[in-house]
Design a protein around this motif. Structure first.
Motif, PDB file in Angstrom:
ATOM      1  N   LYS A  40       2.098   9.491   9.581  1.00 49.34           N
ATOM      2  CA  LYS A  40       2.234   8.467   8.546  1.00 49.34           C
ATOM      3  C   LYS A  40       0.878   7.767   8.430  1.00 49.34           C
ATOM      4  O   LYS A  40       0.368   7.213   9.406  1.00 49.34           O
ATOM      5  CB  LYS A  40       3.319   7.470   8.897  1.00 49.34           C
ATOM      6  CG  LYS A  40       4.701   8.098   8.916  1.00 49.34           C
ATOM      7  CD  LYS A  40       5.769   7.077   9.234  1.00 49.34           C
ATOM      8  CE  LYS A  40       7.142   7.757   9.246  1.00 49.34           C
ATOM      9  NZ  LYS A  40       8.216   6.827   9.535  1.00 49.34           N
ATOM     10  N   LEU A  41       0.317   7.802   7.233  1.00 54.87           N
ATOM     11  CA  LEU A  41      -1.031   7.311   7.022  1.00 54.87           C
ATOM     12  C   LEU A  41      -1.071   6.244   5.930  1.00 54.87           C
ATOM     13  O   LEU A  41      -0.233   6.219   5.026  1.00 54.87           O
ATOM     14  CB  LEU A  41      -1.939   8.474   6.600  1.00 54.87           C
ATOM     15  CG  LEU A  41      -1.912   9.726   7.475  1.00 54.87           C
ATOM     16  CD1 LEU A  41      -2.678  10.848   6.811  1.00 54.87           C
ATOM     17  CD2 LEU A  41      -2.454   9.433   8.850  1.00 54.87           C
ATOM     18  N   GLU A  42      -2.080   5.408   6.026  1.00 52.73           N
ATOM     19  CA  GLU A  42      -2.378   4.429   4.988  1.00 52.73           C
ATOM     20  C   GLU A  42      -3.859   4.553   4.668  1.00 52.73           C
ATOM     21  O   GLU A  42      -4.702   4.535   5.567  1.00 52.73           O
ATOM     22  CB  GLU A  42      -2.053   3.022   5.497  1.00 52.73           C
ATOM     23  CG  GLU A  42      -2.318   1.941   4.487  1.00 52.73           C
ATOM     24  CD  GLU A  42      -1.978   0.578   5.067  1.00 52.73           C
ATOM     25  OE1 GLU A  42      -2.919  -0.107   5.538  1.00 52.73           O
ATOM     26  OE2 GLU A  42      -0.795   0.210   5.071  1.00 52.73           O
TER      27      GLU A  42
ATOM     28  N   THR B  54       3.084  11.286  -0.929  1.00 59.95           N
ATOM     29  CA  THR B  54       2.617   9.924  -1.148  1.00 59.95           C
ATOM     30  C   THR B  54       3.780   9.129  -1.712  1.00 59.95           C
ATOM     31  O   THR B  54       4.414   9.544  -2.679  1.00 59.95           O
ATOM     32  CB  THR B  54       1.420   9.875  -2.127  1.00 59.95           C
ATOM     33  OG1 THR B  54       0.384  10.731  -1.647  1.00 59.95           O
ATOM     34  CG2 THR B  54       0.884   8.460  -2.272  1.00 59.95           C
ATOM     35  N   TRP B  55       4.045   7.993  -1.063  1.00 58.33           N
ATOM     36  CA  TRP B  55       5.138   7.104  -1.445  1.00 58.33           C
ATOM     37  C   TRP B  55       4.561   5.754  -1.840  1.00 58.33           C
ATOM     38  O   TRP B  55       3.564   5.303  -1.266  1.00 58.33           O
ATOM     39  CB  TRP B  55       6.122   6.942  -0.281  1.00 58.33           C
ATOM     40  CG  TRP B  55       6.797   8.238   0.042  1.00 58.33           C
ATOM     41  CD1 TRP B  55       6.381   9.198   0.918  1.00 58.33           C
ATOM     42  CD2 TRP B  55       7.974   8.753  -0.568  1.00 58.33           C
ATOM     43  NE1 TRP B  55       7.231  10.272   0.893  1.00 58.33           N
ATOM     44  CE2 TRP B  55       8.230  10.024  -0.005  1.00 58.33           C
ATOM     45  CE3 TRP B  55       8.854   8.256  -1.526  1.00 58.33           C
ATOM     46  CZ2 TRP B  55       9.319  10.807  -0.375  1.00 58.33           C
ATOM     47  CZ3 TRP B  55       9.939   9.030  -1.883  1.00 58.33           C
ATOM     48  CH2 TRP B  55      10.168  10.289  -1.319  1.00 58.33           C
ATOM     49  N   GLN B  56       5.182   5.113  -2.818  1.00 58.45           N
ATOM     50  CA  GLN B  56       4.698   3.813  -3.288  1.00 58.45           C
ATOM     51  C   GLN B  56       4.692   2.771  -2.178  1.00 58.45           C
ATOM     52  O   GLN B  56       3.853   1.880  -2.174  1.00 58.45           O
ATOM     53  CB  GLN B  56       5.528   3.309  -4.465  1.00 58.45           C
ATOM     54  CG  GLN B  56       5.272   4.061  -5.740  1.00 58.45           C
ATOM     55  CD  GLN B  56       6.134   3.563  -6.894  1.00 58.45           C
ATOM     56  OE1 GLN B  56       6.938   2.648  -6.751  1.00 58.45           O
ATOM     57  NE2 GLN B  56       5.971   4.173  -8.047  1.00 58.45           N
ATOM     58  N   SER B  57       5.625   2.893  -1.234  1.00 58.60           N
ATOM     59  CA  SER B  57       5.688   1.959  -0.105  1.00 58.60           C
ATOM     60  C   SER B  57       6.518   2.575   1.016  1.00 58.60           C
ATOM     61  O   SER B  57       7.234   3.568   0.810  1.00 58.60           O
ATOM     62  CB  SER B  57       6.322   0.635  -0.538  1.00 58.60           C
ATOM     63  OG  SER B  57       7.708   0.815  -0.797  1.00 58.60           O
ATOM     64  N   ALA B  58       6.454   1.954   2.167  1.00 57.67           N
ATOM     65  CA  ALA B  58       7.257   2.407   3.304  1.00 57.67           C
ATOM     66  C   ALA B  58       8.746   2.301   2.991  1.00 57.67           C
ATOM     67  O   ALA B  58       9.538   3.112   3.458  1.00 57.67           O
ATOM     68  CB  ALA B  58       6.906   1.594   4.548  1.00 57.67           C
ATOM     69  N   GLY B  59       9.125   1.320   2.190  1.00 56.31           N
ATOM     70  CA  GLY B  59      10.529   1.153   1.822  1.00 56.31           C
ATOM     71  C   GLY B  59      11.080   2.344   1.063  1.00 56.31           C
ATOM     72  O   GLY B  59      12.222   2.763   1.304  1.00 56.31           O
ATOM     73  N   PHE B  60      10.293   2.898   0.155  1.00 59.30           N
ATOM     74  CA  PHE B  60      10.748   4.077  -0.584  1.00 59.30           C
ATOM     75  C   PHE B  60      10.872   5.291   0.338  1.00 59.30           C
ATOM     76  O   PHE B  60      11.758   6.117   0.159  1.00 59.30           O
ATOM     77  CB  PHE B  60       9.805   4.386  -1.747  1.00 59.30           C
ATOM     78  CG  PHE B  60       9.977   3.468  -2.918  1.00 59.30           C
ATOM     79  CD1 PHE B  60      11.160   3.437  -3.643  1.00 59.30           C
ATOM     80  CD2 PHE B  60       8.950   2.614  -3.300  1.00 59.30           C
ATOM     81  CE1 PHE B  60      11.325   2.587  -4.725  1.00 59.30           C
ATOM     82  CE2 PHE B  60       9.102   1.763  -4.383  1.00 59.30           C
ATOM     83  CZ  PHE B  60      10.289   1.747  -5.095  1.00 59.30           C
ATOM     84  N   LEU B  61      10.000   5.375   1.336  1.00 55.24           N
ATOM     85  CA  LEU B  61      10.099   6.463   2.312  1.00 55.24           C
ATOM     86  C   LEU B  61      11.397   6.338   3.111  1.00 55.24           C
ATOM     87  O   LEU B  61      12.095   7.334   3.314  1.00 55.24           O
ATOM     88  CB  LEU B  61       8.890   6.453   3.246  1.00 55.24           C
ATOM     89  CG  LEU B  61       8.913   7.479   4.381  1.00 55.24           C
ATOM     90  CD1 LEU B  61       9.000   8.904   3.843  1.00 55.24           C
ATOM     91  CD2 LEU B  61       7.684   7.300   5.261  1.00 55.24           C
ATOM     92  N   VAL B  62      11.739   5.136   3.518  1.00 56.85           N
ATOM     93  CA  VAL B  62      12.992   4.909   4.250  1.00 56.85           C
ATOM     94  C   VAL B  62      14.186   5.318   3.390  1.00 56.85           C
ATOM     95  O   VAL B  62      15.110   5.993   3.860  1.00 56.85           O
ATOM     96  CB  VAL B  62      13.111   3.435   4.693  1.00 56.85           C
ATOM     97  CG1 VAL B  62      14.508   3.125   5.209  1.00 56.85           C
ATOM     98  CG2 VAL B  62      12.070   3.118   5.755  1.00 56.85           C
TER      99      VAL B  62
ATOM    100  N   LYS C 213       0.831  -1.202   0.000  1.00 56.46           N
ATOM    101  CA  LYS C 213       0.000   0.000   0.000  1.00 56.46           C
ATOM    102  C   LYS C 213       0.865   1.251   0.000  1.00 56.46           C
ATOM    103  O   LYS C 213       1.965   1.254   0.534  1.00 56.46           O
ATOM    104  CB  LYS C 213      -0.895   0.002   1.236  1.00 56.46           C
ATOM    105  CG  LYS C 213      -1.900  -1.117   1.212  1.00 56.46           C
ATOM    106  CD  LYS C 213      -2.993  -0.843   2.193  1.00 56.46           C
ATOM    107  CE  LYS C 213      -4.010  -1.944   2.066  1.00 56.46           C
ATOM    108  NZ  LYS C 213      -5.349  -1.442   2.087  1.00 56.46           N
ATOM    109  N   ASN C 214       0.315   2.292  -0.615  1.00 53.43           N
ATOM    110  CA  ASN C 214       0.984   3.590  -0.575  1.00 53.43           C
ATOM    111  C   ASN C 214       1.003   4.123   0.847  1.00 53.43           C
ATOM    112  O   ASN C 214       0.094   3.869   1.634  1.00 53.43           O
ATOM    113  CB  ASN C 214       0.254   4.594  -1.458  1.00 53.43           C
ATOM    114  CG  ASN C 214       0.337   4.269  -2.928  1.00 53.43           C
ATOM    115  OD1 ASN C 214       1.152   3.473  -3.356  1.00 53.43           O
ATOM    116  ND2 ASN C 214      -0.526   4.878  -3.706  1.00 53.43           N
ATOM    117  N   ILE C 215       2.047   4.877   1.162  1.00 52.53           N
ATOM    118  CA  ILE C 215       2.175   5.545   2.446  1.00 52.53           C
ATOM    119  C   ILE C 215       1.997   7.043   2.199  1.00 52.53           C
ATOM    120  O   ILE C 215       2.651   7.615   1.316  1.00 52.53           O
ATOM    121  CB  ILE C 215       3.572   5.290   3.066  1.00 52.53           C
ATOM    122  CG1 ILE C 215       3.801   3.801   3.278  1.00 52.53           C
ATOM    123  CG2 ILE C 215       3.729   6.071   4.372  1.00 52.53           C
ATOM    124  CD1 ILE C 215       2.875   3.133   4.256  1.00 52.53           C
ATOM    125  N   VAL C 216       1.118   7.662   2.975  1.00 53.24           N
ATOM    126  CA  VAL C 216       0.876   9.095   2.870  1.00 53.24           C
ATOM    127  C   VAL C 216       1.476   9.753   4.113  1.00 53.24           C
ATOM    128  O   VAL C 216       1.264   9.289   5.235  1.00 53.24           O
ATOM    129  CB  VAL C 216      -0.630   9.411   2.773  1.00 53.24           C
ATOM    130  CG1 VAL C 216      -0.870  10.920   2.773  1.00 53.24           C
ATOM    131  CG2 VAL C 216      -1.223   8.771   1.526  1.00 53.24           C
TER     132      VAL C 216
END
Length: 98
Positions: free
Chosen positions: A92-94, A58-66, A2-5
């Motif tokens: 941090k939202l989903e 908005t990030w494609q996943s938590a991994g990209f945010l990291v 899921k995307n992370i907002v």
């Protein structure tokens, strides 16, 4: 996945608004140019408080945010605003599937 907002609100100390704003603009530009997995990275100003800015991300996943948080441009931003802000709130939202 899921995307992370992210909703990140920065409250700037009096006297540092222009300096921090310039750093926010640099971070915005570098993130759009260099960060994979970034879907949205928009900077907003608070209409009721000239010293408050908010990123809506908005990030494609938590991994990209990291990975974003490990990038040099992000670390430089954090260093450059040190002692110039009164506060930072990060939500941090989903999105729910309803």
């Amino acid at each position: 996945m899921k995307n992370i907002v992210i909703i990140a609100t920065i409250k700037v100390k009096d006297g540092f608004k222009d300096e921090v704003y310039n750093e926010l603009v640099k971070l915005h530009k570098a993130t759009h140019e260099l960060d994979e997995g970034c879907i949205q990275y928009d900077l907003h100003k608070d209409l009721a408080d000239e010293n408050s800015f908010t990123f809506v991300e908005t990030w494609q996943s938590a991994g990209f945010l990291v990975l974003h948080e490990e990038k040099e441009h992000f670390k430089t931003f954090v260093s450059n605003i040190e002692n110039k802000i009164d506060g930072l709130t990060i939500n941090k939202l989903e999105k729910l599937d309803i």
